[in-house]
Design a protein around this motif. Structure first.
Motif, short mmCIF file in Angstrom:
data_model
loop_
_atom_site.label_atom_id
_atom_site.label_comp_id
_atom_site.label_asym_id
_atom_site.label_seq_id
_atom_site.Cartn_x
_atom_site.Cartn_y
_atom_site.Cartn_z
N ILE A 24 39.65 5.77 -4.94
CA ILE A 24 39.02 4.45 -4.81
C ILE A 24 37.95 4.29 -5.89
O ILE A 24 37.90 3.28 -6.59
CB ILE A 24 38.41 4.27 -3.41
CG1 ILE A 24 39.51 4.19 -2.34
CG2 ILE A 24 37.52 3.03 -3.36
CD1 ILE A 24 39.00 4.34 -0.92
N ARG A 34 39.16 -6.63 -5.20
CA ARG A 34 39.34 -7.08 -3.83
C ARG A 34 40.12 -6.01 -3.07
O ARG A 34 40.78 -5.15 -3.66
CB ARG A 34 40.10 -8.40 -3.82
CG ARG A 34 39.31 -9.50 -4.52
CD ARG A 34 40.10 -10.74 -4.68
NE ARG A 34 40.17 -11.44 -3.38
CZ ARG A 34 40.60 -12.68 -3.24
NH1 ARG A 34 41.01 -13.36 -4.29
NH2 ARG A 34 40.64 -13.24 -2.06
N THR A 35 40.07 -6.11 -1.75
CA THR A 35 40.77 -5.13 -0.91
C THR A 35 42.25 -5.11 -1.25
O THR A 35 42.86 -4.04 -1.37
CB THR A 35 40.58 -5.47 0.59
OG1 THR A 35 39.18 -5.60 0.84
CG2 THR A 35 41.13 -4.38 1.47
N SER A 36 42.85 -6.28 -1.41
CA SER A 36 44.29 -6.34 -1.70
C SER A 36 44.61 -5.70 -3.05
O SER A 36 45.66 -5.07 -3.20
CB SER A 36 44.77 -7.80 -1.68
OG SER A 36 44.08 -8.57 -2.64
N ARG A 39 44.59 -1.99 -2.48
CA ARG A 39 45.81 -1.59 -1.76
C ARG A 39 46.99 -1.49 -2.72
O ARG A 39 47.80 -0.58 -2.62
CB ARG A 39 46.16 -2.59 -0.66
CG ARG A 39 45.39 -2.50 0.63
CD ARG A 39 45.68 -1.28 1.48
NE ARG A 39 47.07 -0.95 1.70
CZ ARG A 39 47.85 -1.42 2.65
NH1 ARG A 39 47.38 -2.30 3.49
NH2 ARG A 39 49.09 -1.03 2.76
N GLN A 47 45.71 0.31 5.37
CA GLN A 47 44.59 -0.64 5.40
C GLN A 47 43.43 -0.06 6.20
O GLN A 47 42.27 -0.17 5.80
CB GLN A 47 45.04 -1.97 6.01
CG GLN A 47 43.94 -3.02 6.04
CD GLN A 47 43.50 -3.44 4.65
OE1 GLN A 47 44.32 -3.73 3.80
NE2 GLN A 47 42.19 -3.46 4.42
N LEU A 50 41.68 2.63 4.10
CA LEU A 50 40.95 2.01 3.00
C LEU A 50 39.64 1.42 3.51
O LEU A 50 38.57 1.63 2.94
CB LEU A 50 41.80 0.94 2.31
CG LEU A 50 41.12 0.19 1.17
CD1 LEU A 50 40.68 1.12 0.05
CD2 LEU A 50 42.06 -0.88 0.63
N THR A 51 39.72 0.68 4.60
CA THR A 51 38.53 0.06 5.19
C THR A 51 37.51 1.12 5.59
O THR A 51 36.32 0.99 5.30
CB THR A 51 38.93 -0.80 6.41
OG1 THR A 51 39.84 -1.81 5.98
CG2 THR A 51 37.72 -1.44 7.05
N LEU A 54 35.93 2.71 2.43
CA LEU A 54 35.00 1.77 1.79
C LEU A 54 33.71 1.67 2.59
O LEU A 54 32.61 1.62 2.01
CB LEU A 54 35.66 0.40 1.62
CG LEU A 54 36.71 0.32 0.53
CD1 LEU A 54 37.52 -0.97 0.66
CD2 LEU A 54 36.09 0.43 -0.86
N ARG A 65 29.56 -4.19 -1.33
CA ARG A 65 30.52 -5.16 -0.79
C ARG A 65 29.92 -6.55 -0.95
O ARG A 65 28.86 -6.83 -0.42
CB ARG A 65 30.79 -4.87 0.68
CG ARG A 65 31.77 -5.80 1.34
CD ARG A 65 31.97 -5.36 2.79
NE ARG A 65 33.04 -6.09 3.42
CZ ARG A 65 32.88 -7.08 4.26
NH1 ARG A 65 31.67 -7.49 4.59
NH2 ARG A 65 33.92 -7.68 4.79
N GLU A 76 34.78 -8.63 -2.47
CA GLU A 76 34.99 -7.74 -3.61
C GLU A 76 34.13 -6.49 -3.44
O GLU A 76 33.02 -6.56 -2.91
CB GLU A 76 34.61 -8.41 -4.93
CG GLU A 76 35.59 -9.44 -5.39
CD GLU A 76 35.24 -9.99 -6.76
OE1 GLU A 76 36.11 -10.63 -7.35
OE2 GLU A 76 34.11 -9.77 -7.26
N TYR A 77 34.66 -5.39 -3.92
CA TYR A 77 33.95 -4.12 -3.90
C TYR A 77 33.69 -3.68 -5.33
O TYR A 77 34.54 -3.84 -6.20
CB TYR A 77 34.76 -3.06 -3.17
CG TYR A 77 34.94 -3.37 -1.70
CD1 TYR A 77 33.99 -2.94 -0.78
CD2 TYR A 77 36.02 -4.11 -1.25
CE1 TYR A 77 34.13 -3.23 0.57
CE2 TYR A 77 36.17 -4.41 0.10
CZ TYR A 77 35.21 -3.97 1.00
OH TYR A 77 35.35 -4.26 2.32
#
Length: 122
Positions: A24, A34-36, A39, A47, A50-51, A54, A65, A76-77
């Motif tokens: 990551i 972004r998360t997507s 991924r 998911q 990942l969450t 993060l 975040r 966005e991260y």
């Protein structure tokens, strides 16, 4: 409660250790995602994982975040300044991994390394 470490790398691994956190962080070195997008860049992560990763990186002040108030909401991260201080370490891990893959390929192993350009981002 006092924590005791026998060597400094223990503290580092406590924050960035595990299968997913370094991956990551390596992706976030190139800018906010972004998360997507994360991924897609890390297709084998769930998911939920990942969450979780993060959130842990946020708690350790490595990742920021940013929530944008729009419809649909955008999150966005990115690396914090403190997280950016890991860039040299992360870069060395990436370079070492690439050299390791090359060595394995030279030994006849069938290994593929996707270039950053090969990872879908949209």
């Amino acid at each position: 409660m006092q924590k005791t470490y026998n060597i400094g790398v223990e503290a580092t691994m406590e924050v960035i250790g595990g299968k997913w956190k370094p991956i990551i962080l390596c992706h976030l070195r190139h800018g906010a995602l972004r998360t997507s997008e994360l991924r897609r860049a890390i297709p084998n992560i769930t998911q939920k994982m990942l969450t979780q990763q993060l959130r842990e990186l946020q708690e350790d002040q490595i990742v920021h975040r940013e929530v944008y108030s729009q419809i649909p909401p955008r999150v966005e991260y990115s690396l914090t300044d403190y997280g950016e201080s890991l860039s040299v370490v992360l870069n060395q891990l990436c370079v070492w991994g690439e050299k390791h893959i090359e060595m394995k390929q030279e030994q006849g192993e069938n290994i593929n390394l996707l270039n950053k350009d090969d990872v879908p981002t949209a």
